[in-house]
Design an enzyme around this catalytic site. Sequence first.
Site, PDB file in Angstrom:
ATOM      1  N   GLU A  40       0.769  -1.276  -0.111  1.00  0.00           N
ATOM      2  CA  GLU A  40       0.014  -0.083   0.153  1.00  0.00           C
ATOM      3  C   GLU A  40       0.905   1.309  -0.142  1.00  0.00           C
ATOM      4  OE1 GLU A  40       0.097  -2.352   2.421  1.00  0.00           O
ATOM      5  OE2 GLU A  40       0.267  -1.598   4.335  1.00  0.00           O
TER       6      GLU A  40
ATOM      7  N   HIS B 232      -8.637  -3.435  -0.743  1.00  0.00           N
ATOM      8  CA  HIS B 232      -7.789  -3.624   0.434  1.00  0.00           C
ATOM      9  C   HIS B 232      -6.673  -2.794   0.510  1.00  0.00           C
ATOM     10  CE1 HIS B 232      -6.062  -6.062   3.821  1.00  0.00           C
ATOM     11  NE2 HIS B 232      -4.778  -5.527   3.515  1.00  0.00           N
ATOM     12  N   GLU B 233      -5.681  -2.520  -0.470  1.00  0.00           N
ATOM     13  CA  GLU B 233      -4.714  -1.667  -0.645  1.00  0.00           C
ATOM     14  C   GLU B 233      -5.148  -0.428  -0.664  1.00  0.00           C
ATOM     15  OE1 GLU B 233      -2.131  -3.286   0.048  1.00  0.00           O
ATOM     16  OE2 GLU B 233      -2.825  -5.167  -0.600  1.00  0.00           O
TER      17      GLU B 233
ATOM     18  N   HIS C  65      -6.065   0.802   2.783  1.00  0.00           N
ATOM     19  CA  HIS C  65      -4.523   1.174   3.478  1.00  0.00           C
ATOM     20  C   HIS C  65      -4.433   2.703   3.609  1.00  0.00           C
ATOM     21  CE1 HIS C  65      -3.195  -2.209   5.253  1.00  0.00           C
ATOM     22  NE2 HIS C  65      -2.905  -3.056   4.231  1.00  0.00           N
TER      23      HIS C  65
ATOM     24  N   GLU D  71      -3.701  -3.887   9.614  1.00  0.00           N
ATOM     25  CA  GLU D  71      -4.348  -5.038   8.921  1.00  0.00           C
ATOM     26  C   GLU D  71      -5.627  -5.274   9.196  1.00  0.00           C
ATOM     27  OE1 GLU D  71      -3.412  -5.414   5.949  1.00  0.00           O
ATOM     28  OE2 GLU D  71      -1.317  -4.896   5.935  1.00  0.00           O
TER      29      GLU D  71
ATOM     30  N   ASP E 151       8.928  -9.719   9.716  1.00  0.00           N
ATOM     31  CA  ASP E 151       8.487 -10.343   8.703  1.00  0.00           C
ATOM     32  C   ASP E 151       8.081 -11.954   9.197  1.00  0.00           C
ATOM     33  OD1 ASP E 151       8.785  -8.498   6.608  1.00  0.00           O
ATOM     34  OD2 ASP E 151      10.728  -8.780   6.257  1.00  0.00           O
TER      35      ASP E 151
ATOM     36  N   TYR F 276      -5.064  -9.678  10.460  1.00  0.00           N
ATOM     37  CA  TYR F 276      -5.994  -9.227   9.380  1.00  0.00           C
ATOM     38  C   TYR F 276      -7.214  -9.719   9.669  1.00  0.00           C
ATOM     39  CZ  TYR F 276      -2.021  -8.971   6.042  1.00  0.00           C
ATOM     40  OH  TYR F 276      -0.904  -8.452   5.437  1.00  0.00           O
TER      41      TYR F 276
HETATM   42 ZN   LIG Z   1      -2.990  -4.940   4.097  1.00  0.00          ZN
END
Ligand SMILES: [Zn+2]
Length: 590
Positions: free
Chosen positions: A260, A284-285, A288, A307, A364, A372
């Site tokens: 995003e 979704h993006e 953001h 998220e 990560d 999410y």
């Molecule tokens: Zn996301």
Amino acid sequence: MAFKDSASYTDLSQGRIRHIDFRIGVNFATRTLEIEATYRLQEPVRGSLYLDSYKIDLTHARVNGQDLECEFDASDDVLGERLHLKGFEGESTFTLTFRTSPEARALQWLNASQTAGGNYPFLFSQCQAIHARSVFPCQDTPSVRFTYSAEVTVPQGLVAAMAAEKTGVEEGSGQTIFRFQMPQPIPSYLFALGVGNLAFRELGPRTGVYAEPETVDAAAWEFAENETKIVEAEKLLGPYLWGRYDLLILPPSFPYGGMENPRLTFLTPTAILGTRGHTSLITHELAHAWTGNLVTNATWQDFWLNEGWTTYAETRITEVLEGKEVSDLHAVYDEKRVLAVIERIGVDSPHTALKLPAGEKDADSFTTIIPYYKGCFFLQECEYAVGRERFDAFIQKYMARFQFQSLTTEAFLDFLKAELPEVFEKVNVHKWIYEPGMPEERQKHTSRLYDEVKQVLDGYEQGIKPTREQVQGWHRYQILSFLQGLPRKLPVEDLAYLEDILELEKRNDAALFHLFYATAIASGYESILPRVEQFMGTIGRMLYVLPVVRALTEAEWSRGYVRPLFERVRDRHHQITVNAIEGFLKKAGL
Ligand SMILES: [Zn+2]
């Protein structure tokens, strides 16, 4: 209490970066960026300033034209090196001259042969979560925001795109200079640069798409409805404050669905289906732009604030644009996925709580789909507790109150308590946020479209194969739900039959294939291996690649093939993906 981000060397008591002016030279031959960066601090600094860096080759550090004493005085595999700038005497700007490493984690340098067109090299960055430090020394924590300007010099014939406002282009001898500015303050992980043979198509008054000429028309058709999405998103979340909203379609090795980056979402080409069937990814993006980019998690422990909120907004926008039946279907499908992941990680694992455990460095390695969907389900519980109207007013207030700020889970909960105290009477907030697993007391999702699939799945378990007519006209998420709901192992001839009636080949959708291949591998469908290799060599999106690798490591017959297969496709993949696959293989003893 002193603020601490365990994924960064930043010490906020020293000072904060406010603005950076970049001059960036892009060198494809050496796979490096040559950068001069002038930093402006919020306030004059005395003494030391720690910056995060990763394999940065520093040539000069200067303040007021004088050399500034500095050293890399701490290092760590995950965090990288701490650049310790010393001896500030109340200055508020300094300049660093440096070169990135060919192994910079945020930068992927592609040969011409790894692109769609095959004639020009390509470069793209992926800074989330803690990789901006491999592009430029910085306070690489989402709790620090800065504005920037950039002058990017690229070989003639190539185009530079940044997640920023383009302010000019100048042709030089054998090179082109692109100028950008980012007037809205961003956290370091939203810094983004792409360079390649890029064409551009206008989609609407403030939307467009960059892609290689070979894919730009398909992309423009697929995402033609982006302007409509922005209008819907604004109704829910408030005005769009970033100016333009463009897309950059990346080569297949991009490890994510989308990133995003503000003003310029970076997107996987697996979203181009020729059906507009996977534009929920754009929803979704785009969401953001508010939840994540405008109001940002202060640390990666608070990742669900980015998220969970974005997934919640995505479901709301999908409900308007595609109807409640489709958003209900998504919800049931996602609920099953997230419960399976929680089960796999362990219902008692702290990594299944929304607030992630303290002290983790590798942001990560613990990002799963849990923040999410569990985050989204929590926010839905809050909505049910006070009703949609009041919750919608809360959303607008939340966005306005915290815009261009970063906040912790605790700051969010304080705000929630002040605005909507009844939530805390009706919802076990502590359990949702701080305890592992998925709370049992929650509204369960139901879906008529999913029930249709369930009926066919139940029939199959009793030995009745579905007919072509039964599955014809199914929504993409119905097919996904069907593939996800199949038994773990089934007869090989059934797999071939199902692939045929579902017309997987025609749909050319990597999301469907990754589920199909995972089941096929578990079922001992050995002759599918060349197709799996082809998939692994062309699809870079981790969401699709990793489950296939996991299936290969788990099935007895395929274990021996995984390592050599991976070695053959390794250089088609991004470093982040390579690390994740190596992690799997190591865990499996391969
Ligand atoms: Zn996301």
